[in-house]
Design a protein around this motif. Structure first.
Motif, PDB file in Angstrom:
ATOM      1  N   GLY A 161      -3.478 -15.949  64.206  1.00 34.90           N
ATOM      2  CA  GLY A 161      -3.001 -14.741  63.544  1.00 34.90           C
ATOM      3  C   GLY A 161      -1.542 -14.498  63.875  1.00 34.90           C
ATOM      4  O   GLY A 161      -1.076 -14.858  64.948  1.00 34.90           O
ATOM      5  N   SER A 162      -0.826 -13.941  62.904  1.00 34.52           N
ATOM      6  CA  SER A 162       0.574 -13.612  63.205  1.00 34.52           C
ATOM      7  C   SER A 162       0.858 -12.177  62.783  1.00 34.52           C
ATOM      8  O   SER A 162       0.507 -11.763  61.685  1.00 34.52           O
ATOM      9  N   THR A 163       1.470 -11.419  63.669  1.00 38.87           N
ATOM     10  CA  THR A 163       1.840 -10.040  63.367  1.00 38.87           C
ATOM     11  C   THR A 163       3.180 -10.052  62.635  1.00 38.87           C
ATOM     12  O   THR A 163       3.829 -11.095  62.517  1.00 38.87           O
ATOM     13  N   ILE A 164       3.588  -8.884  62.175  1.00 42.74           N
ATOM     14  CA  ILE A 164       4.850  -8.803  61.429  1.00 42.74           C
ATOM     15  C   ILE A 164       6.008  -9.222  62.318  1.00 42.74           C
ATOM     16  O   ILE A 164       6.781 -10.133  61.994  1.00 42.74           O
ATOM     17  N   LEU A 165       6.087  -8.573  63.488  1.00 44.55           N
ATOM     18  CA  LEU A 165       7.201  -8.881  64.388  1.00 44.55           C
ATOM     19  C   LEU A 165       7.097 -10.307  64.910  1.00 44.55           C
ATOM     20  O   LEU A 165       8.104 -11.002  65.033  1.00 44.55           O
ATOM     21  N   GLY A 166       5.854 -10.751  65.164  1.00 42.79           N
ATOM     22  CA  GLY A 166       5.647 -12.128  65.630  1.00 42.79           C
ATOM     23  C   GLY A 166       6.155 -13.120  64.603  1.00 42.79           C
ATOM     24  O   GLY A 166       6.787 -14.118  64.944  1.00 42.79           O
ATOM     25  N   GLY A 167       5.869 -12.821  63.322  1.00 43.36           N
ATOM     26  CA  GLY A 167       6.330 -13.703  62.263  1.00 43.36           C
ATOM     27  C   GLY A 167       7.844 -13.738  62.193  1.00 43.36           C
ATOM     28  O   GLY A 167       8.445 -14.806  62.006  1.00 43.36           O
ATOM     29  N   VAL A 168       8.464 -12.565  62.373  1.00 38.58           N
ATOM     30  CA  VAL A 168       9.933 -12.498  62.339  1.00 38.58           C
ATOM     31  C   VAL A 168      10.516 -13.369  63.453  1.00 38.58           C
ATOM     32  O   VAL A 168      11.422 -14.195  63.222  1.00 38.58           O
ATOM     33  N   ILE A 169       9.946 -13.213  64.652  1.00 40.57           N
ATOM     34  CA  ILE A 169      10.463 -13.974  65.799  1.00 40.57           C
ATOM     35  C   ILE A 169      10.243 -15.459  65.576  1.00 40.57           C
ATOM     36  O   ILE A 169      11.124 -16.285  65.842  1.00 40.57           O
ATOM     37  N   LEU A 170       9.089 -15.812  65.000  1.00 39.14           N
ATOM     38  CA  LEU A 170       8.782 -17.216  64.720  1.00 39.14           C
ATOM     39  C   LEU A 170       9.797 -17.795  63.737  1.00 39.14           C
ATOM     40  O   LEU A 170      10.297 -18.913  63.927  1.00 39.14           O
ATOM     41  N   LEU A 171      10.121 -17.002  62.715  1.00 36.77           N
ATOM     42  CA  LEU A 171      11.091 -17.478  61.716  1.00 36.77           C
ATOM     43  C   LEU A 171      12.463 -17.682  62.342  1.00 36.77           C
ATOM     44  O   LEU A 171      13.161 -18.655  62.040  1.00 36.77           O
ATOM     45  N   ILE A 172      12.848 -16.767  63.235  1.00 40.30           N
ATOM     46  CA  ILE A 172      14.150 -16.920  63.897  1.00 40.30           C
ATOM     47  C   ILE A 172      14.160 -18.200  64.721  1.00 40.30           C
ATOM     48  O   ILE A 172      15.121 -18.971  64.687  1.00 40.30           O
TER      49      ILE A 172
ATOM     50  N   GLY B 248      14.774 -21.106  62.770  1.00 40.15           N
ATOM     51  CA  GLY B 248      16.116 -21.193  62.185  1.00 40.15           C
ATOM     52  C   GLY B 248      16.244 -20.502  60.842  1.00 40.15           C
ATOM     53  O   GLY B 248      17.330 -20.499  60.255  1.00 40.15           O
ATOM     54  N   ALA B 249      15.147 -19.935  60.340  1.00 46.31           N
ATOM     55  CA  ALA B 249      15.230 -19.270  59.035  1.00 46.31           C
ATOM     56  C   ALA B 249      15.669 -17.817  59.230  1.00 46.31           C
ATOM     57  O   ALA B 249      14.916 -16.885  58.974  1.00 46.31           O
ATOM     58  N   VAL B 250      16.913 -17.661  59.674  1.00 46.08           N
ATOM     59  CA  VAL B 250      17.399 -16.318  60.019  1.00 46.08           C
ATOM     60  C   VAL B 250      17.482 -15.410  58.782  1.00 46.08           C
ATOM     61  O   VAL B 250      17.063 -14.249  58.855  1.00 46.08           O
ATOM     62  N   PRO B 251      17.984 -15.893  57.644  1.00 47.50           N
ATOM     63  CA  PRO B 251      18.072 -14.980  56.485  1.00 47.50           C
ATOM     64  C   PRO B 251      16.700 -14.454  56.068  1.00 47.50           C
ATOM     65  O   PRO B 251      16.553 -13.246  55.843  1.00 47.50           O
ATOM     66  N   VAL B 252      15.707 -15.349  56.021  1.00 44.39           N
ATOM     67  CA  VAL B 252      14.359 -14.909  55.640  1.00 44.39           C
ATOM     68  C   VAL B 252      13.844 -13.905  56.659  1.00 44.39           C
ATOM     69  O   VAL B 252      13.275 -12.868  56.309  1.00 44.39           O
ATOM     70  N   ALA B 253      14.101 -14.215  57.928  1.00 45.50           N
ATOM     71  CA  ALA B 253      13.672 -13.316  58.990  1.00 45.50           C
ATOM     72  C   ALA B 253      14.322 -11.947  58.813  1.00 45.50           C
ATOM     73  O   ALA B 253      13.665 -10.913  58.979  1.00 45.50           O
ATOM     74  N   LEU B 254      15.597 -11.964  58.460  1.00 45.22           N
ATOM     75  CA  LEU B 254      16.311 -10.699  58.277  1.00 45.22           C
ATOM     76  C   LEU B 254      15.717  -9.906  57.118  1.00 45.22           C
ATOM     77  O   LEU B 254      15.515  -8.692  57.239  1.00 45.22           O
ATOM     78  N   VAL B 255      15.411 -10.593  56.021  1.00 44.44           N
ATOM     79  CA  VAL B 255      14.834  -9.908  54.858  1.00 44.44           C
ATOM     80  C   VAL B 255      13.510  -9.260  55.243  1.00 44.44           C
ATOM     81  O   VAL B 255      13.276  -8.083  54.975  1.00 44.44           O
ATOM     82  N   ILE B 256      12.674 -10.062  55.927  1.00 44.22           N
ATOM     83  CA  ILE B 256      11.367  -9.525  56.305  1.00 44.22           C
ATOM     84  C   ILE B 256      11.518  -8.374  57.284  1.00 44.22           C
ATOM     85  O   ILE B 256      10.864  -7.336  57.161  1.00 44.22           O
TER      86      ILE B 256
END
Lengths: 206, 541
Positions: free
Chosen positions: A76-87, A90-98
């Motif tokens: 399972g991935s939480t919202i913030l967990g997903g953001v941190i995972l994306l960062i 290396g997908a910083v722009p997607v992480a920023l959008v989310i």
């Protein structure tokens, strides 16, 4: 600056068809809808819905929004967990959008609505124009904060490879949708005219 | 229109909209309470390493049902292991008792079997095997490998000890007449007693085949022996050749024993031949010691009781004896050499069980007070090999069993050639001790004085008077001859003596009749004699 308002002329606008009619009328003479000078219990409703949104926001962040079943292992991935995972990936722009739409926007909406309710309740006369702009932005942005829920919904529909890979929505997806919907209703039930009513009374008084 | 005027009252009434947040709150509260109520316990399991354990991914399963999830994996405080914190399901609570076992299930490929292939895709998981105790427990130590037998399976768990780690390994079969009836569950080599400890499990109903007289032997591999009668090849099943195994059964000539309890310890013999050589299991170690030469006494030499083999010589405890004498400060004083012997009551017909050992122990204890002694005897005069004989001896110093080098001590006595040798020695010693020097000195002086005496005697003999003695003697003899001639039968003297003697004889005859008369009638010399009337016979009444 003195302005003539409908209220000062004892006129009320119908909520449905916007016809101006005497505020003493109970029903709109044109469409028959109930007539009120201002939205009924606007402050209370907004506040109640805001509190609901706040309550829903807790599980939305604590529980996983998306559950990935990969080769028999579910993760399972939480919202913030997903953001941190994306960062990390290396997908910083997607992480920023989310992050912007899933964390910043709901919190910003909640805070701005609380501020508006609070100022109206206090009969504050501070920068009514800016507060109106704030309300407009809040109302506008509200529709777009469903991005996260949409992403999950699309992924669940698209990724379904039997036992190898699958995505399920988590409890947080429902809660988060609830947060967005309830804040939208809260924004809707707030009557921005209340911001200006104080100024009217001041003008009238002076 | 006053009546129709809206009654605008900004009442501070509480709007019904508050039901929504209350509902949300109630729902949230319900979820919290429900989660809290159904929340399973958090347990900690200690592993040797975290192989296969992944935080948040590794599951705990019981009968393939998820029962928990590894929340965190960390090193323990001593940094020599890992502790996995696991969030268990609520329904797993009854499974978490004191003797519950955990182990990591991964794909294992062994010679005998392949297991856990599904974990190749899904990753390792932790398997629970619930225990049977009622005491709850939250801290566990994981098994290093899956238990060979599920807990509570019917059967018999036994222990084996072996002096050398053989080719038997965990998972190997336990065979009875070549049929697989159980398996080796664990193997530990203990450096303290230098024994390999095995645990094996015999499945029901075959566990009844094991009794107190059963012997276990290593049935692994191939045994090849060449002898006068050809080459002999011994193997177990193909399984055991490749994988190793343990066989058990009764040695020939030994009757069935009692059923055994769980965890009974048995000895693992190296081979079946080993059992045939030493068919008895129970025995006792004793020490004895000898002051005489133990030349020819070898390990394995028989120990006999009145000629019956009762045990064997384990070894000569020269080293221990020396250490003991150093410890007691008697080094260099010719301490007797201790010998360790092993007595088996089974050899003299007693049942091969611990009670017999006790019986033997008591008999020896009593026997020693009654004169039982160990002695060294020559078994073979040609090779000079020796054996130890235990027998009763008369006229021995009273003694009782003691303790020597942590074993019970049987006093010894010297007999046989050794004793003869010693007696001979004693005689020679006595001869040695005789004052020959003095005696010879005295004899010498005596001879010297004898010499002197002889010299003086010589002198006497050499004198003229002595020289004349034979002539004088000759003359004397001639005189004597002349004298005797006078008494010859022709001489007058002889004639007269002859007639005198005749007359004397006649006189004596008269005297005889006189004395007869006198003795019959003493007054005859004085009175005239009366005639005696003839006796008249009478009739007896």
């Amino acid at each position: 600056m003195t302005q003539v308002t409908a209220a000062s002329k004892d006129l009320a606008a119908c909520h449905v068809c916007c016809k101006l009619a005497s505020s003493e009328l109970h029903h709109c003479p044109r469409c028959g809808a109930a007539m009120h000078l201002r939205k009924r219990d606007s402050i209370q409703r907004t506040l109640a819905l805001l509190v609901t949104a706040c309550l829903l926001y807790i599980p939305a962040n604590l529980y996983p929004i998306m559950i990935t079943d990969q080769l028999g292992q579910s993760e399972g991935s939480t919202i913030l967990g997903g953001v941190i995972l994306l960062i990390h990936h290396g997908a910083v722009p997607v992480a920023l959008v989310i992050f912007l739409f899933s964390v910043m926007v709901p919190i910003g909406k909640l805070l701005s609505m609380f501020y508006l309710v609070w100022t109206v309740k206090r009969h504050s006369r501070v920068t009514p124009r800016q507060r109106t702009v704030m309300y407009q932005i809040t109302e506008f942005v509200g529709k777009w904060s469903m991005v996260d829920v949409f992403v999950v919904a699309i992924l669940v529909a698209l990724v379904h490879l039997g036992g190898i890979l699958g995505i399920r929505p988590g409890i947080a997806a429902l809660s988060f949708a609830g947060v967005v919907i309830v804040t939208m209703i809260a924004a809707e039930s707030f009557d921005p005219r209340l911001i200006w009513d104080e100024m009217e009374e001041q003008d009238r008084g002076s | 229109m006053a009546a129709e005027q809206a009654n605008i009252s900004q009442g501070r009434s509480i709007s019904g909209i508050w039901i929504i947040p209350l509902l949300a709150l109630a729902l949230g509260a319900y979820m919290v309470v429900h989660t809290w109520m159904t929340e399973g316990p958090e347990i900690e399991i200690a592993f040797k390493n975290a192989s296969g354990l992944e935080q948040g991914k590794t599951k705990v399963k019981y009968r393939n049902v998820e029962m928990g999830l590894v929340e965190s994996v960390r090193l323990n405080d001593d940094l020599d292991g890992v502790i996995a914190t696991i969030k268990m399901e609520h329904q797993a609570i009854p499974l978490l008792v004191k003797d519950t076992q955990f182990w990591v299930v991964t794909a294992r490929v062994g010679l005998g079997n392949i297991s856990g292939l599904d974990t190749l895709l899904s990753g390792a998981y932790i398997q629970i095997e619930p225990g049977e105790r009622d005491v709850g427990e939250r801290h566990f130590v994981a098994l290093e490998r899956p238990p060979q037998t599920p807990a509570g399976a019917p059967g018999l768990r036994l222990k084996l000890t072996s002096e050398n780690t053989s080719s038997v390994g965990v998972g190997d079969g336990v065979l009875y007449n070549g049929f697989r009836v159980g398996r080796i569950e664990s193997m530990v080599f203990d450096p303290n007693d230098r024994l390999a400890h095995y645990e094996l499990f015999i499945d029901a109903p075959y566990h009844t085949l094991v009794d107190s007289q059963s012997r276990f032997w290593d049935a692994s591999g191939i045994s090849l022996s060449a002898g006068a009668d050809g080459i002999k090849l011994d193997t177990g099943s193909v399984d055991t050749i490749l994988l190793g195994g343990v066989s058990f059964g009764l040695p020939p000539g030994i009757s069935k024993g009692e059923p055994v309890a769980s965890d009974t310890e048995f000895k693992l013999y190296d081979s079946y031949d080993d059992i045939l050589k030493n068919p008895y299991r129970y025995g006792l170690y004793y020490t004895t010691s000898f002051s005489q030469s133990i030349k020819g006494l070898q390990s394995g030499a028989p120990v006999e009781y009145r000629g019956l083999p009762i045990g064997r010589v384990e070894r000569v405890m020269l080293k221990e004896g020396l250490q003991n004498s150093i410890k007691t400060g008697t080094e260099g004083s010719g301490t007797a050499i201790p010998v360790l012997i092993y007595l088996e009551p089974g050899r003299i017909g007693l049942p091969d069980q611990p009670q017999s050992v006790e019986y033997l122990k008591k008999s020896i204890e009593k026997g020693v007070t009654l004169g039982m002694r160990a002695s060294l005897e020559t078994g073979n005069l040609l090779s000079g090999s020796k054996l130890i004989s235990i027998n009763y001896f008369k006229d021995v110093e009273p003694a009782s069993v003691g303790e020597l080098l942590d074993y019970t001590f049987i006093p010894s006595i010297e007999t046989g050639l050794g004793q003869i040798e010693q007696k001979l020695n004693a005689v020679l010693d006595k001869i040695n001790k005789l004052p020959l020097e003095d005696t010879l000195g005295e004899a010498n002086t005596a001879i010297a004085s004898l010499n002197a005496t002889l010299a003086s005697l010589n002198l006497v003999l050499e004198s003229e008077s002595t020289q004349e003695l034979p002539e004088q003697l000759d003359k004397t003899l001639q005189d004597l001859q002349g004298t005797l001639k006078g008494f010859s039968p022709d001489s007058e003297v002889y004639q007269s003596i002859q007639s005198s003697l005749l007359r004397l004889n006649r006189t004596l005859g008269n005297m005889e009749s006189l004395t007869r008369t006198l003795s019959g009638q003493p007054n005859a010399a004085i009175l005239p004699s009366d005639p005696v009337p003839d006796p008249i016979p009478e009739v007896s009444k």
